[in-house]
Design an enzyme around this catalytic site. Structure first.
Site, PDB file in Angstrom:
ATOM      1  N   HIS A  24     -39.186  21.584 -11.895  1.00 39.20           N
ATOM      2  CA  HIS A  24     -39.363  20.892 -13.070  1.00 39.20           C
ATOM      3  C   HIS A  24     -38.593  22.341 -14.177  1.00 39.20           C
ATOM      4  CE1 HIS A  24     -42.709  18.764 -10.927  1.00 39.20           C
ATOM      5  NE2 HIS A  24     -43.047  19.723 -10.695  1.00 39.20           N
ATOM      6  N   LYS A  82     -16.808  30.067 -28.142  1.00 40.00           N
ATOM      7  CA  LYS A  82     -17.471  30.299 -27.026  1.00 40.00           C
ATOM      8  C   LYS A  82     -16.436  30.009 -25.858  1.00 40.00           C
ATOM      9  CE  LYS A  82     -19.482  26.113 -27.048  1.00 40.00           C
ATOM     10  NZ  LYS A  82     -18.678  24.936 -27.365  1.00 40.00           N
ATOM     11  N   SER A  94     -12.419  27.037 -26.560  1.00 37.64           N
ATOM     12  CA  SER A  94     -13.083  25.518 -27.303  1.00 37.64           C
ATOM     13  C   SER A  94     -11.366  25.646 -28.395  1.00 37.64           C
ATOM     14  CB  SER A  94     -13.768  25.538 -28.107  1.00 37.64           C
ATOM     15  OG  SER A  94     -13.622  25.318 -28.988  1.00 37.64           O
ATOM     16  N   SER A 146       0.821  -1.187  -0.158  1.00 39.56           N
ATOM     17  CA  SER A 146       0.120  -0.161  -0.394  1.00 39.56           C
ATOM     18  C   SER A 146       0.835   1.550  -0.063  1.00 39.56           C
ATOM     19  CB  SER A 146      -1.183  -0.456   1.143  1.00 39.56           C
ATOM     20  OG  SER A 146      -0.253  -0.610   2.370  1.00 39.56           O
ATOM     21  N   GLU A 168     -18.916  22.253 -14.613  1.00 34.08           N
ATOM     22  CA  GLU A 168     -19.405  20.826 -15.471  1.00 34.08           C
ATOM     23  C   GLU A 168     -18.580  20.366 -14.340  1.00 34.08           C
ATOM     24  OE1 GLU A 168     -18.444  22.570 -19.288  1.00 34.08           O
ATOM     25  OE2 GLU A 168     -19.663  21.024 -19.991  1.00 34.08           O
ATOM     26  N   GLN A 207      -7.333  -2.268   4.851  1.00 31.66           N
ATOM     27  CA  GLN A 207      -6.215  -1.705   3.579  1.00 31.66           C
ATOM     28  C   GLN A 207      -7.340  -0.793   2.580  1.00 31.66           C
ATOM     29  OE1 GLN A 207      -1.904  -2.607   3.624  1.00 31.66           O
ATOM     30  NE2 GLN A 207      -2.755  -3.309   0.771  1.00 31.66           N
ATOM     31  N   LYS A 222      -7.995   2.701   1.850  1.00 31.16           N
ATOM     32  CA  LYS A 222      -7.253   4.141   1.929  1.00 31.16           C
ATOM     33  C   LYS A 222      -7.242   5.053   0.940  1.00 31.16           C
ATOM     34  CE  LYS A 222      -4.248   2.636   5.462  1.00 31.16           C
ATOM     35  NZ  LYS A 222      -4.987   1.219   5.197  1.00 31.16           N
ATOM     36  N   ASN A 255      -1.307  -2.788  13.514  1.00 31.67           N
ATOM     37  CA  ASN A 255      -3.211  -3.087  13.293  1.00 31.67           C
ATOM     38  C   ASN A 255      -4.058  -1.606  14.189  1.00 31.67           C
ATOM     39  OD1 ASN A 255      -3.067  -5.093  12.286  1.00 31.67           O
ATOM     40  ND2 ASN A 255      -3.918  -6.571  13.996  1.00 31.67           N
ATOM     41  N   TYR A 277      -9.075  -6.777  12.610  1.00 30.14           N
ATOM     42  CA  TYR A 277      -8.093  -6.742  11.910  1.00 30.14           C
ATOM     43  C   TYR A 277      -8.178  -7.427  10.431  1.00 30.14           C
ATOM     44  CZ  TYR A 277      -5.545  -4.776   7.909  1.00 30.14           C
ATOM     45  OH  TYR A 277      -4.615  -3.827   6.763  1.00 30.14           O
TER      46      TYR A 277
HETATM   47  N1  ARG Z   1      -1.346  -1.459   5.258  1.00 30.35           N
HETATM   48  C1  ARG Z   1      -1.589  -1.685   6.448  1.00 30.35           C
HETATM   49  C2  ARG Z   1      -3.383  -0.839   6.230  1.00 30.35           C
HETATM   50  O1  ARG Z   1      -3.396  -0.179   5.216  1.00 30.35           O
HETATM   51  C3  ARG Z   1      -1.194  -1.810   7.319  1.00 30.35           C
HETATM   52  C4  ARG Z   1      -1.950  -2.734   8.686  1.00 30.35           C
HETATM   53  C5  ARG Z   1      -1.510  -4.079   8.586  1.00 30.35           C
HETATM   54  N2  ARG Z   1      -1.722  -4.975   9.741  1.00 30.35           N
HETATM   55  C6  ARG Z   1      -1.843  -6.569   8.861  1.00 30.35           C
HETATM   56  N3  ARG Z   1      -2.076  -7.149  10.014  1.00 30.35           N
HETATM   57  N4  ARG Z   1      -0.970  -6.862   7.967  1.00 30.35           N
HETATM   58  O2  ARG Z   1      -4.725  -1.367   6.145  1.00 30.35           O
END
Ligand code: ARG
Length: 444
Positions: free
Chosen positions: A151, A278, A272, A18, A285, A317, A320, A105, A312
């Site tokens: 309307h 234009k 444009s 990530s 928009e 993940q 995000k 976690n 968890y």
């Molecule tokens: N990159 C992970 C996330 O965003 C971090 C937590 C990872 N925890 C684990 N037990 N693998 O969720």
């Protein structure tokens, strides 16, 4: 040594990592590690010399990240691992103590909570900026008429100030939703460990104070698996962007030659490539089009969280990218909305011409009959008949109405009376609009 005999598949690594997006959490990860190390030392879990080494290393890491010269390594799977690895490179054995009494976690939940808290606050402040622009423009256009629509058909005339303030109140509810999201993120997850709590007498209150959390998440299982505050933020953002999409849609419509109610500022429009005349309302928009994408982000996180057993799960993940995208989309759209509201040039004559269509006073005519004792439903029918006769006979309503109802009808069809008669609380009469403006200003 490790649990694994074989290396990971490169495609697994690409799927699993990530880092590409969660590196933007670094300021929170550094702040959290600083607070955690301070607490570990205060509780006698690590030595003061370890804490000092950790703090010095974190200081360096912070600088490297801020100056964009942090040496990421190939096997950093996320920002948490990257920072810890680097701290250990710098601090040596002390670095390896940073993760005592902590799991990724509770670590990631804490970073995301801090991020949401900050972003909810800035969204709130940016919305306040847009509201201030609306109030300012409303004050400048207190007595400009335009038709109000239902309307998209002309309904009843209103003052432009009243119309602009309608957006103020929508946004006021958005502020409340972002405050709620901020509060939802205000409970410290750290200290929950992987899921069950940790084998050390930590001081979570101390960490909460250092990071500015008001509360401590009361259950370790819930603490590491809670992403409600992200859902709350996304919900607030989806609704706010839906409001902006309506403003965008209206600006697109109003800036057409057909309406001609507004000229948008050059800074928020484009030309444009082919047609030299234009002036396209691209920003309006895009404001109109962005909301569904953030609604989609909200839906996607609901999908991720749905049915997940405690606690968890790596699924989480996936919180995000939707969150970051919503933050960025909202920021851009609020900038566009504020810029366009502040810089729009309204066309008094075009609006007045559209609002002088006497048919939009038909309700007022019906109310005249009501005041003379006729039940409203009946009056509605009578005036409907007059409108039909006027339209079919090609005559002004004024003539047909005065012929049948007398001079009182003529007075009702005087333009100024249409708006000033809307005296009910929250209505468009000048007095009521002034009341609203005062209430709005008091909130800012
Ligand atoms: N990159 C992970 C996330 O965003 C971090 C937590 C990872 N925890 C684990 N037990 N693998 O969720």
């Amino acid at each position: 040594m490790s649990r694994f005999a074989e290396p990971q598949d490169p495609a697994f690594r690409a799927l699993d990592s990530s880092l590409a997006y969660d590196r933007r959490l670094w300021p929170y990860d550094v702040a959290q590690s600083r607070a955690h190390a301070g607490m570990l030392a205060a509780q006698g879990i690590i030595g003061a010399d370890d804490r000092d080494a950790l703090h010095a290393a974190l200081e360096k890491v912070e600088l490297e990240l801020a100056e964009d010269r942090f040496p990421f390594a190939d096997d950093d799977v996320d920002i948490h691992m990257a920072i810890e690895r680097r701290v250990t490179e710098i601090a040596g054995p002390a670095g390896a103590k940073l993760h005592t009494a902590r799991s990724r976690n509770d670590q990631v939940a804490t970073d995301v909570a801090l991020f949401v808290r900050d972003e909810a606050r800035s969204a709130h402040d940016r919305i306040r900026g847009l509201q201030a622009a609306l109030v300012e423009r409303a004050e400048e256009h207190l007595d400009w008429h335009l038709p109000g629509y239902t309307h998209l058909q002309r309904g009843q005339p209103v003052y432009l100030a009243h119309h602009l303030l309608a957006y103020f109140w929508m946004l006021e509810r958005d502020c409340a939703r972002f405050s709620f999201a901020c509060d939802a993120a205000d409970a410290l997850p750290l200290g929950a460990g992987a899921l069950a709590g940790v084998n050390f007498a930590t001081d979570r209150r101390m960490v909460a104070d250092a990071l500015g959390f008001t509360r401590i998440a009361p259950n370790s299982l819930d603490a590491v698996s809670n992403r409600d505050f992200v859902l709350d933020f996304l919900g607030a953002a989806a609704t706010a962007l839906t409001h902006l999409s309506r403003l965008g849609g209206e600006l697109v419509l109003w800036s057409t030659a057909e309406f001609g109610f507004v000229v948008l500022p050059d800074a928020w429009t484009s030309g444009s490539s082919l047609m030299p005349q234009k002036k396209n309302p691209d920003a309006a928009e895009l404001m109109r089009a962005k909301a569904p994408r953030v609604v989609g982000s909200l839906m996607s996180l609901y999908g991720v969280m749905h049915g997940l057993p405690l606690t968890y799960n790596k699924d989480m993940q996936e919180d995000k990218e939707p969150l970051f995208d919503a933050v960025d989309t909202l920021e851009l759209c609020l900038a566009a909305a504020t810029g366009m509201v502040a810089g729009a040039r309204f066309d008094r004559d075009r609006m007045a011409a559209a609002a002088s269509d006497e048919l939009i006073a038909a309700t007022d005519l019906a109310d005249l009959l009501v005041r003379n004792g006729m039940p409203f439903r009946e009056a509605h029918g009578v005036v409907g008949g007059l409108v039909r006769d006027a339209v079919e006979g090609g005559q002004p309503l004024r003539e047909v109405a005065t012929a049948r109802l007398g001079q009182d009808a003529a007075a009702v069809l005087e333009q100024a009376s249409w708006l000033e008669s809307k005296v009910s609380e929250g209505g468009t009469s000048s007095e009521r609009v002034r009341e609203q403006l005062e209430a709005a200003r008091a909130l800012l």
